[in-house]
Design a protein around this motif. Structure first.
Motif, short mmCIF file in Angstrom:
data_model
loop_
_atom_site.label_atom_id
_atom_site.label_comp_id
_atom_site.label_asym_id
_atom_site.label_seq_id
_atom_site.Cartn_x
_atom_site.Cartn_y
_atom_site.Cartn_z
N GLY A 27 -5.81 -22.03 43.91
CA GLY A 27 -5.78 -23.24 43.10
C GLY A 27 -4.36 -23.57 42.69
O GLY A 27 -3.47 -22.72 42.74
N PRO A 28 -4.12 -24.81 42.26
CA PRO A 28 -2.76 -25.18 41.86
C PRO A 28 -2.32 -24.46 40.60
O PRO A 28 -3.14 -23.97 39.83
N SER A 79 -1.26 -19.91 44.10
CA SER A 79 -1.15 -21.36 44.00
C SER A 79 -0.60 -21.97 45.28
O SER A 79 -0.18 -23.12 45.28
N ALA A 80 -0.61 -21.20 46.35
CA ALA A 80 -0.19 -21.73 47.66
C ALA A 80 -1.12 -21.15 48.71
O ALA A 80 -0.97 -20.03 49.12
N LYS A 135 10.34 -26.30 41.85
CA LYS A 135 10.71 -24.91 42.16
C LYS A 135 9.83 -24.32 43.25
O LYS A 135 10.29 -23.56 44.11
N ASP A 136 8.54 -24.66 43.23
CA ASP A 136 7.65 -24.14 44.26
C ASP A 136 8.00 -24.72 45.62
O ASP A 136 7.93 -24.03 46.64
N LEU A 193 2.59 -29.77 51.19
CA LEU A 193 2.07 -30.35 49.95
C LEU A 193 0.56 -30.23 49.84
O LEU A 193 0.01 -30.03 48.75
N GLU A 194 -0.12 -30.34 50.97
CA GLU A 194 -1.57 -30.11 50.97
C GLU A 194 -1.89 -28.68 50.57
O GLU A 194 -2.78 -28.42 49.75
N LYS A 195 -1.16 -27.74 51.15
CA LYS A 195 -1.46 -26.33 50.92
C LYS A 195 -0.93 -25.83 49.58
O LYS A 195 -1.26 -24.74 49.15
N MET A 196 -0.13 -26.66 48.93
CA MET A 196 0.28 -26.37 47.54
C MET A 196 -0.67 -27.03 46.55
O MET A 196 -0.44 -27.00 45.34
N PHE A 197 -1.74 -27.66 47.03
CA PHE A 197 -2.73 -28.33 46.18
C PHE A 197 -2.15 -29.50 45.41
O PHE A 197 -2.52 -29.75 44.27
N VAL A 198 -1.22 -30.22 46.03
CA VAL A 198 -0.66 -31.42 45.39
C VAL A 198 -1.36 -32.66 45.90
O VAL A 198 -1.67 -33.58 45.13
N ILE A 199 -1.62 -32.71 47.21
CA ILE A 199 -2.28 -33.86 47.81
C ILE A 199 -3.49 -33.40 48.63
O ILE A 199 -3.60 -32.23 49.00
N VAL A 200 -4.37 -34.35 48.92
CA VAL A 200 -5.56 -34.10 49.74
C VAL A 200 -5.57 -35.13 50.86
O VAL A 200 -5.37 -36.32 50.61
N ASN A 201 -5.82 -34.66 52.06
CA ASN A 201 -5.83 -35.53 53.24
C ASN A 201 -7.26 -35.92 53.58
O ASN A 201 -8.11 -35.05 53.81
#
Length: 377
Positions: free
Chosen positions: A27-28, A110-111, A188-189, A240-248
């Motif tokens: 999870g993020p 978170s990744a 930072k991430d 960014l997807e795998k960092m839980f920032v965006i969803v495709n």
């Protein structure tokens, strides 16, 4: 600690009490993974040792893959390793512990891609995985029971669903928290990941996506705007997807040649973070993007609900070359559910091609008055 009831808690508790497995929680950052784990173990009166991959001592102990070294520090019945993706060869160390010591393991990260790559091969058949998103509407609706529905929805669309935004009191505190999240955690991430040579460009990419919610994304156009190669943009989107920032969300296609299936729409895991990116926390009546915000929020709530209530589903959008479209398609239990998301209540007809081609499918219009019935369990 921020203690809010999490719908997934009971399932994780059952996993801790059940068959010996390495319990993985993705999870993020700031979604509440650490708080949930510690409060669950405390409630269960279980002794545990806590380590975080942010700590150099933890990285040293778990990065060596030495059983004797691990034995010296692991004395309790449960070991918790937070931010496990930051530890070299963590999968091998957890395999050593699992195979040789009478302890249960809970690892969080978170990744997803970094941790998954390090865990999958060494721990094949030994894991049980959960996904902890920011708060879901179903987890918050009770706390908003005495609040007007339009007030609670405005709060969620402006400041998002991270747990801390729902315990801070003032709008200014919430804004500052989200700006801090953006500048401290996210930046930072991004810097920490291999292959990201221009983190400022990644933030610029996110800002572009924030202005294109609900629209199909052209990689070539993004690359041109950012002065990057298409390959670099694709790599950054993947990170960014795998960092839980965006969803495709991909296009749905089964039967029609004129269905669009090779393009994507990108939505934000959290609309509060999206608003921080564009520096806009204005009330909904002063915004031009309220419809897009509501669409993003509702789609994420459907994705969260499928996960936390254990109802696996695939999610898509649907559009044909002659511009018939549906915002969200949920494929679950062999059935198709179509949702057209509109901020205000208005009559919308189901696309003829959809009804004709997918005869056993449904079509619903979601608006700011009836959304609750589609996402609350």
């Amino acid at each position: 600690m921020i203690l809010l009831n999490r719908a997934i808690a009971q399932r994780i508790k059952e996993a801790i009490e059940g068959e010996k497995k390495v319990i993985i929680i993705y999870g993020p950052r700031q979604a509440g993974k650490t708080t949930l784990i510690k409060s669950l173990l405390s409630e269960m009166n279980r002794e545990y040792e806590y380590f975080t991959g942010d700590d150099l001592y933890t990285q040293n102990i778990f990065g060596k893959n030495e059983l004797e070294s691990l034995k010296k520090v692991l004395k309790n019945e449960i070991v918790v390793v937070d931010e496990a993706q930051k530890i070299e060869n963590i999968g091998l160390s957890l395999k050593l512990i699992f195979d040789n010591l009478p302890v249960k393991i809970i690892a969080s990260g978170s990744a997803s891609f970094d941790l998954a790559n390090k865990l999958n091969e060494p721990l094949t058949g030994r894991t049980k995985t959960f996904w902890l998103y920011p708060l879901a509407y179903a987890e918050l609706k009770e706390s908003y029971r005495k609040t007007l529905p339009e007030t609670s929805l405005e709060e969620m669309l402006r400041f998002g669903m991270y747990p801390k935004t729902h315990v801070l009191q003032s709008d200014k505190e919430k804004e500052n928290y989200l700006y801090e999240y953006l500048n401290n955690y996210l930046y930072k991430d991004i810097l920490a990941f291999a292959g990201v040579r221009k983190p400022k460009k990644v933030v610029d990419l996110l800002t572009l996506l924030a202005l294109q919610i609900g629209k199909e994304v052209a990689i070539s156009e993004l690359a041109q705007n950012l002065s990057l190669s298409q390959k670099a943009v694709e790599n950054y989107l993947d990170v960014l997807e795998k960092m839980f920032v965006i969803v495709n969300l991909r296009g749905f296609s089964r039967n029609l040649r004129k269905e669009i299936s090779k393009t994507s729409k990108y939505y934000f895991m959290d609309v509060g973070l999206r608003n921080a990116l564009i520096r806009n926390f204005n009330p909904l009546n002063l915004r031009a993007d309220t419809g897009e915000l509501f669409e993003n929020w509702f789609i994420m709530e459907k994705i969260k609900a499928a996960s936390i209530f254990g109802k696996p589903a695939n999610f898509y959008f649907w559009r044909t070359y002659d511009q018939q479209e549906i915002d969200l398609i949920e494929e679950r239990g062999g059935k198709l559910f179509g949702y057209e998301v509109k901020w205000k209540k208005k009559p919308v007809k189901a696309p003829n091609e959809w009804l004709k081609t997918y005869k056993n499918s449904s079509f619903e219009i979601v608006n700011n008055e009836n959304y609750s019935g589609f996402i609350a369990e």
